[in-house]
Design a protein around this motif. Sequence first.
Motif, PDB file in Angstrom:
ATOM      1  N   HIS A 148     -13.431  13.162  -9.446  1.00 14.19           N
ATOM      2  CA  HIS A 148     -12.404  12.140  -9.266  1.00 14.19           C
ATOM      3  C   HIS A 148     -12.463  11.282 -10.529  1.00 14.19           C
ATOM      4  O   HIS A 148     -13.047  10.206 -10.545  1.00 14.19           O
ATOM      5  N   TYR A 149     -11.958  11.786 -11.596  1.00 16.17           N
ATOM      6  CA  TYR A 149     -11.862  11.113 -12.904  1.00 16.17           C
ATOM      7  C   TYR A 149     -13.163  11.031 -13.701  1.00 16.17           C
ATOM      8  O   TYR A 149     -13.117  10.981 -14.909  1.00 16.17           O
ATOM      9  N   ASN A 193      -9.324  15.557  -8.453  1.00 14.78           N
ATOM     10  CA  ASN A 193      -8.413  14.535  -7.954  1.00 14.78           C
ATOM     11  C   ASN A 193      -7.197  14.481  -8.886  1.00 14.78           C
ATOM     12  O   ASN A 193      -7.333  14.543 -10.109  1.00 14.78           O
ATOM     13  N   GLU A 194      -6.003  14.373  -8.330  1.00 16.38           N
ATOM     14  CA  GLU A 194      -4.767  14.124  -9.107  1.00 16.38           C
ATOM     15  C   GLU A 194      -4.817  14.765 -10.492  1.00 16.38           C
ATOM     16  O   GLU A 194      -4.907  14.080 -11.516  1.00 16.38           O
ATOM     17  N   TYR A 327       2.060   7.008  -2.721  1.00 18.83           N
ATOM     18  CA  TYR A 327       2.088   5.548  -2.560  1.00 18.83           C
ATOM     19  C   TYR A 327       3.493   4.970  -2.631  1.00 18.83           C
ATOM     20  O   TYR A 327       3.739   3.882  -2.125  1.00 18.83           O
ATOM     21  N   TRP A 361       4.808  -1.531  -6.494  1.00 15.07           N
ATOM     22  CA  TRP A 361       4.913  -0.137  -6.043  1.00 15.07           C
ATOM     23  C   TRP A 361       5.917  -0.101  -4.889  1.00 15.07           C
ATOM     24  O   TRP A 361       5.737  -0.794  -3.876  1.00 15.07           O
ATOM     25  N   GLU A 387      -4.337  10.765  -0.059  1.00 20.42           N
ATOM     26  CA  GLU A 387      -4.366   9.313  -0.258  1.00 20.42           C
ATOM     27  C   GLU A 387      -3.013   8.733   0.111  1.00 20.42           C
ATOM     28  O   GLU A 387      -1.975   9.306  -0.224  1.00 20.42           O
ATOM     29  N   TRP A 434      -6.130   5.926   2.032  1.00 16.64           N
ATOM     30  CA  TRP A 434      -6.859   5.537   0.822  1.00 16.64           C
ATOM     31  C   TRP A 434      -7.624   4.225   0.990  1.00 16.64           C
ATOM     32  O   TRP A 434      -7.141   3.292   1.632  1.00 16.64           O
ATOM     33  N   SER A 441     -10.390  -1.368  -7.323  1.00 15.71           N
ATOM     34  CA  SER A 441      -9.152  -0.615  -7.568  1.00 15.71           C
ATOM     35  C   SER A 441      -9.277   0.140  -8.883  1.00 15.71           C
ATOM     36  O   SER A 441     -10.024  -0.259  -9.783  1.00 15.71           O
ATOM     37  N   CYS A 442      -8.539   1.226  -8.983  1.00 17.96           N
ATOM     38  CA  CYS A 442      -8.738   2.108 -10.131  1.00 17.96           C
ATOM     39  C   CYS A 442      -7.943   1.663 -11.356  1.00 17.96           C
ATOM     40  O   CYS A 442      -8.435   1.681 -12.470  1.00 17.96           O
ATOM     41  N   PRO A 444      -6.186  -1.614 -12.051  1.00 18.61           N
ATOM     42  CA  PRO A 444      -6.569  -2.947 -12.558  1.00 18.61           C
ATOM     43  C   PRO A 444      -8.072  -3.230 -12.553  1.00 18.61           C
ATOM     44  O   PRO A 444      -8.510  -4.192 -13.145  1.00 18.61           O
ATOM     45  N   LYS A 449      -7.303  -6.281  -5.199  1.00 20.51           N
ATOM     46  CA  LYS A 449      -6.255  -5.352  -4.745  1.00 20.51           C
ATOM     47  C   LYS A 449      -6.932  -4.461  -3.701  1.00 20.51           C
ATOM     48  O   LYS A 449      -7.635  -3.513  -4.030  1.00 20.51           O
ATOM     49  N   TYR A 451      -7.211  -2.094  -0.147  1.00 23.15           N
ATOM     50  CA  TYR A 451      -6.510  -1.105   0.684  1.00 23.15           C
ATOM     51  C   TYR A 451      -7.138  -0.976   2.065  1.00 23.15           C
ATOM     52  O   TYR A 451      -6.588  -0.359   2.952  1.00 23.15           O
TER      53      TYR A 451
END
Length: 489
Positions: A148-149, A193-194, A327, A361, A387, A434, A441-442, A444, A449, A451
């Motif tokens: 994941h990144y 991931n993504e 999202y 968003w 997510e 998510w 948060s990824c 900022p 933020k 979830y």
Amino acid sequence: MERTGYNKDFLWGGAIACSQADGGFNEGGKGVSTQDTRYLNPKWTAKEIADKHHNRPFTLEEFNAALQDDSTEFYPLRRGINFYNNYKEDLKLMGEMGLKIFRTSISWSRIFPNGDDAVPNEEGIQFYIDLFSECKKNNMKVFATMIHYDIPVNLVLKYGGWKNRELITFFEKYVTVLYERLGELVDFWLPFNEINAAKFSPWDGVCLIPGNEEHLDQAIFQSLHHQFLCSAKAVQLGRKMVPGKKIGAMIARFTTYPATCKPEDNMQAILDDQYSNWFYLDVMARGEYPKYIDRYFKQINVNIMMEDGDLELLKDGTVGFVSFSYYFSQVSTNVEGWEQTAGNLVIGKKNPYLEASEWGWQIDSIGLRFTLNQVYDRYQLPVIIAENGLGAYDTLTENGEVHDSYRIEYMRKHVTEMKEAIIDGVELLAFTAWGIIDIVSCGPLTMDKRYGTIYVDLDNGGNGSGKRYKKDSFYWYQKCIASNGEDLE
Ligand code: BG6
């Protein structure tokens, strides 16, 4: 067979990622990861964060400065929410909520601290054995993301990251250890991931510092080719080593509508969809580079270097399920000056019919049904929503409550549309909400933020008690799960 709603074995779940939750960045023999290098000054205002941080690429100066600094003060991803030490309590809360599946990622740098080590770090492996066993104790299946990144930073320093084909060999070794040692405990595997983050966020996706590349697009798509091969390898190995387990693909889904019924806007929507979404899933689910991408590669002057056997590997290593994060939606048009709005590490085009979160968003629950239908129509493979959720500012009251009716509203609408999609005929296996517990948060890199359905008492600088509190949405989701998506009040 008449479909009236969620199957009795539908998997209600929650998701997090190791770099945003774990902390313990130098505990248990873990090596430094690429995500450990992302900087945030907690004194920045929200506007400064957006200007200085969120909306611009990662720089070489930042990277070098981070390598010289082993503190946690300006590196929120090194702290997370201390899930590394607190996971038993956190999973217990999730079990109490009724989650049937838990998604998290494995930190490559906990298993192989440098990525190219001769032997794995036993302490890291044991951590995941304990973590996943604890999920089982709490009656949750495990959905594990391999990357994941974050990857070991050494792989960037020594080899140049994903641009280098050698990473495939290191990845293969990593996956082999994961299957051998954790194969029994994991139910669903996700190599990346993504995977389309390569293009929209090169540092996260393929560990490239944009300002450092002479031909950024060439570097991005070459790196991505190596990731596609890794995904296919993970499927091939999985067939032998963890037969019966599902191995899938994931994108950040940028659902788009034509801004008007003008033919030009409709054509633009098709192209945006191909280039931002379908290309990535097409390679992993259909096992070949789609024809439309040739034209795009020509436009951006990209020429992928392949070796003998690559195409066969892609063809053989197609995935068993497709998944995505969802999202928001946006619109497609080539009209100059169309109003913009923010999205997940991207800037999108505004839809006048939609409201947006405090981060811009655009909230679109029908877009989720639309997306599920599109994805299932295209691949006819089981689908997982990996997510989805609302990032919002929350307030903890003096008596330890969080009244997040806005989040409940968001979840209620999305769960309602998921059910519609199932009735439409989509084979939806699971939904992992998510940031089920608040994490860093990824984009900022802030804590504010949020979830989660579980509140974590930490601020952007990592100050606070770290205590966990159940939000109103916790009780809502608990009821939703207990009634299998029927009681949404
Ligand atoms: C997805 C990522 O892109 O979006 C997550 O996979 C991320 O890691 C999520 O947290 C939400 O984005 P953000 O920036 O609000 O945390």
